[in-house]
Design an enzyme around this catalytic site. Structure first.
Site, PDB file in Angstrom:
ATOM      1  N   SER A  73      -9.830   1.362   2.755  1.00 47.92           N
ATOM      2  CA  SER A  73      -8.939   2.176   1.948  1.00 47.92           C
ATOM      3  C   SER A  73      -7.852   1.395   1.216  1.00 47.92           C
ATOM      4  O   SER A  73      -7.228   1.934   0.300  1.00 47.92           O
ATOM      5  CB  SER A  73      -8.276   3.246   2.833  1.00 47.92           C
ATOM      6  OG  SER A  73      -7.436   2.638   3.789  1.00 47.92           O
TER       7      SER A  73
ATOM      8  N   LYS B 112       0.847  -1.202   0.000  1.00 51.67           N
ATOM      9  CA  LYS B 112       0.000   0.000   0.000  1.00 51.67           C
ATOM     10  C   LYS B 112       0.878   1.246   0.000  1.00 51.67           C
ATOM     11  O   LYS B 112       1.899   1.301   0.690  1.00 51.67           O
ATOM     12  CB  LYS B 112      -0.895  -0.046   1.241  1.00 51.67           C
ATOM     13  CG  LYS B 112      -1.975   1.022   1.318  1.00 51.67           C
ATOM     14  CD  LYS B 112      -2.840   0.802   2.576  1.00 51.67           C
ATOM     15  CE  LYS B 112      -3.993   1.786   2.666  1.00 51.67           C
ATOM     16  NZ  LYS B 112      -4.848   1.528   3.857  1.00 51.67           N
TER      17      LYS B 112
ATOM     18  N   SER C 110     -10.076  -1.086   6.911  1.00 49.73           N
ATOM     19  CA  SER C 110      -9.465  -0.881   5.592  1.00 49.73           C
ATOM     20  C   SER C 110      -8.704  -2.053   5.001  1.00 49.73           C
ATOM     21  O   SER C 110      -8.275  -1.982   3.849  1.00 49.73           O
ATOM     22  CB  SER C 110      -8.534   0.327   5.632  1.00 49.73           C
ATOM     23  OG  SER C 110      -9.285   1.499   5.464  1.00 49.73           O
TER      24      SER C 110
HETATM   25  N1  GLN Z   1     -13.398   3.444   6.172  1.00 47.54           N
HETATM   26  C1  GLN Z   1     -12.874   3.881   7.446  1.00 47.54           C
HETATM   27  C2  GLN Z   1     -12.526   5.338   7.377  1.00 47.54           C
HETATM   28  O1  GLN Z   1     -12.784   5.929   6.385  1.00 47.54           O
HETATM   29  C3  GLN Z   1     -11.708   3.042   7.837  1.00 47.54           C
HETATM   30  C4  GLN Z   1     -10.475   3.424   7.132  1.00 47.54           C
HETATM   31  C5  GLN Z   1      -9.292   2.611   7.559  1.00 47.54           C
HETATM   32  O2  GLN Z   1      -9.418   1.572   8.179  1.00 47.54           O
HETATM   33  N2  GLN Z   1      -8.136   3.154   7.255  1.00 47.54           N
HETATM   34  O3  GLN Z   1     -12.009   5.905   8.294  1.00 47.54           O
END
Ligand code: GLN
Length: 475
Positions: free
Chosen positions: A143, A68, A167
């Site tokens: 994400s 990532k 994410s």
């Molecule tokens: N979808 C969640 C957010 O927008 C989790 C994101 C994540 O785990 N980095 O914060």
């Protein structure tokens, strides 16, 4: 001859170790796929594996790794999906990436993601959305959407991502692969571009549970550069379970009932998987997590609060974008941040700054921290009676691109089932449980802190019983 990309990472590693597969040939097969892909999953692809010892002697056998974007990689763009870090090439490498490279998994490329890991669809990337390989009109989740899409599409044998509120698990679910969020502290956060430091964890995204265990085994451990990291108790075991006799699964009404808004196809797949678990000898009973419905509200105060502090460093002075260097300092700061950050990141900074402001701190941030403690206590009580907690990973399968971008609350709801475990710091895994209208569904299992070996074992037995076939996404 079996196509190289049809092998799991563990099979490919074994092939290199026994000499049946050449590490260079394996790297080149994936490099070509990653460089020519059409999902926008990769932001950068390596030309060749970094020089090092013989891959055949290493536990990860030279099997290339997609990383990532937010993991710092020395001399390689590390932008956290943000334009404010466009072209940033850090002078050092994140600990987990360095550990995996040393164990024999060379860097294949950097994957697209929501900006600073804020999002559930990858549509918040400063570098464009990622397409879901099961249906290119749909999101891959987020994400870590680039990592999930890359593994599902066979552009990479395996990948790492980060999970702050879901994410890793949610994109794994939407792309039909395995994603593990480890116990908080199991993996070093050193060199991970921070979102919310009390929640962020690195973890594997893989084609199957065995690959997840193999990769995770080489990610864990205390790192003097991250004082919140701890030594993992014992070695991560590779899964072997053939049945689930004696395993007690708890199903929390609060996360699986009507409040969760679970799609009917997701519910059917979830229930079918619970039936399979019973068939393998597990007991399945309802359990209570009374405060879990408040997890999302607490998360969307705590995570933005931490983000507002972490993102203060992007000021146009030390690295990344700088707009109007001739203006006075405050104007330069605000122009840089106005241009460099996307709308969701700005929203989070405003939310977080507000939640932390004097006069509101106790009412918002302070209360959210109390709710967080209550949620941890709920899990502690539940684990006195149950070995693992089961929920769907996401209430929905992959949704159409653009369908939730105008409604932040609907987007946040993606994390309804994954955020409670993040707040409690406990490990959780998503495995594909089947298809609903041609789209993958994720089954989510959480266990007590540092129960990863047992969690992977249970997931492995279920994976074999489910027999999910992800080949369609690799064509
Ligand atoms: N979808 C969640 C957010 O927008 C989790 C994101 C994540 O785990 N980095 O914060």
């Amino acid at each position: 001859m079996t196509e190289l990309i049809d092998l799991t990472a563990a099979q490919a590693a074994r092939g290199v170790q026994t000499g049946e597969i050449g590490a260079a040939e394996l790297f080149e097969a994936y490099r070509r796929r990653a460089a020519g892909e059409e999902l926008n999953a990769f932001l950068w692809v390596a030309d060749s594996p970094a020089a090092g010892g013989s891959p055949a002697d290493r536990p990860l056998g030279g099997v290339p790794l997609a990383v990532k974007d937010l993991f710092c990689t020395e001399g390689v763009p590390s932008q956290a999906g943000s334009r404010i870090l466009e072209g940033y090439r850090p002078p050092y490498t994140a600990t987990v990436v360095a550990k995996l490279t040393a164990a024999g998994a060379p860097l294949l490329g950097k994957t697209n993601q929501d900006e600073f890991a804020m999002g559930s669809s990858n549509e918040n990337s400063g570098y464009g959305a990622v397409l879901n390989p099961w249906d290119r009109g749909r999101v891959p989740g987020g994400s870590s959407g680039g990592s999930a899409a890359a593994v599902a599409a066979g552009l990479a044998p395996w990948a790492i991502g980060t999970d702050t509120g879901g994410s890793i698990r949610q994109p794994a679910a939407l792309c039909g692969i395995v994603g593990l969020k480890p116990t908080y502290g199991a993996c070093s956060r050193y060199g991970m571009i921070a979102f919310a430091s009390s929640l962020d964890q690195a973890g594997p995204l893989t084609r199957d549970v065995t690959d997840a265990a193999l990769l995770f085994r080489h990610m864990v451990g205390h790192d003097p550069c991250d004082s919140t990291s701890v030594e993992f108790p014992g070695q991560v075991a590779l899964p072997v379970a053939e049945d689930l006799r004696g395993i007690r699964l708890g199903v929390p009404e609060e996360l699986t009932g009507d409040a969760g808004g679970v799609q009917s196809g997701v519910r059917e797949s979830f229930e079918a998987t619970l039936n399979l678990a019973e068939g393998l000898g597990a007991s399945v009973e309802p359990c209570r997590l009374p405060h879990a419905p408040h997890a999302l509200s607490a998360y969307y105060l705590i995570a933005p609060a931490e983000a507002s502090a972490n993102l203060a460093r992007y000021d146009g002075v030390r690295y990344g974008l700088r707009v109007d260097g001739d203006a006075d300092l405050i104007t330069m700061y605000s122009r840089t941040r106005a241009r460099g950050f996307g709308p969701e990141v700005k929203r989070r900074i405003m939310l977080g700054t507000y939640a932390l402001s004097s006069g509101y701190y106790d009412a918002y941030y302070g209360t959210a921290q109390k709710v967080r403690t209550k949620i941890s206590e709920d899990f502690r009580v539940a684990f006195e009676q149950f070995d693992f907690i089961a929920t769907p990973t996401s209430p929905w399968t992959a949704f159409e691109l653009g369908s939730k971008t105008d409604d932040p609350l609907a987007m946040y709801f993606n994390d309804f089932c994954t955020v409670p475990m993040s707040l409690a710091g406990i490990p959780a895994i998503s495995i594909p449980s089947g298809l609903s209208e041609g789209l993958p569904v994720g089954f989510h299992l959480a266990g007590p802190a540092f129960s990863e070996s047992r969690l992977l074992d249970v997931a492995y037995a279920l994976e074999r019983a489910i027999g999910f076939d992800g080949r369609v996404a690799r064509t």
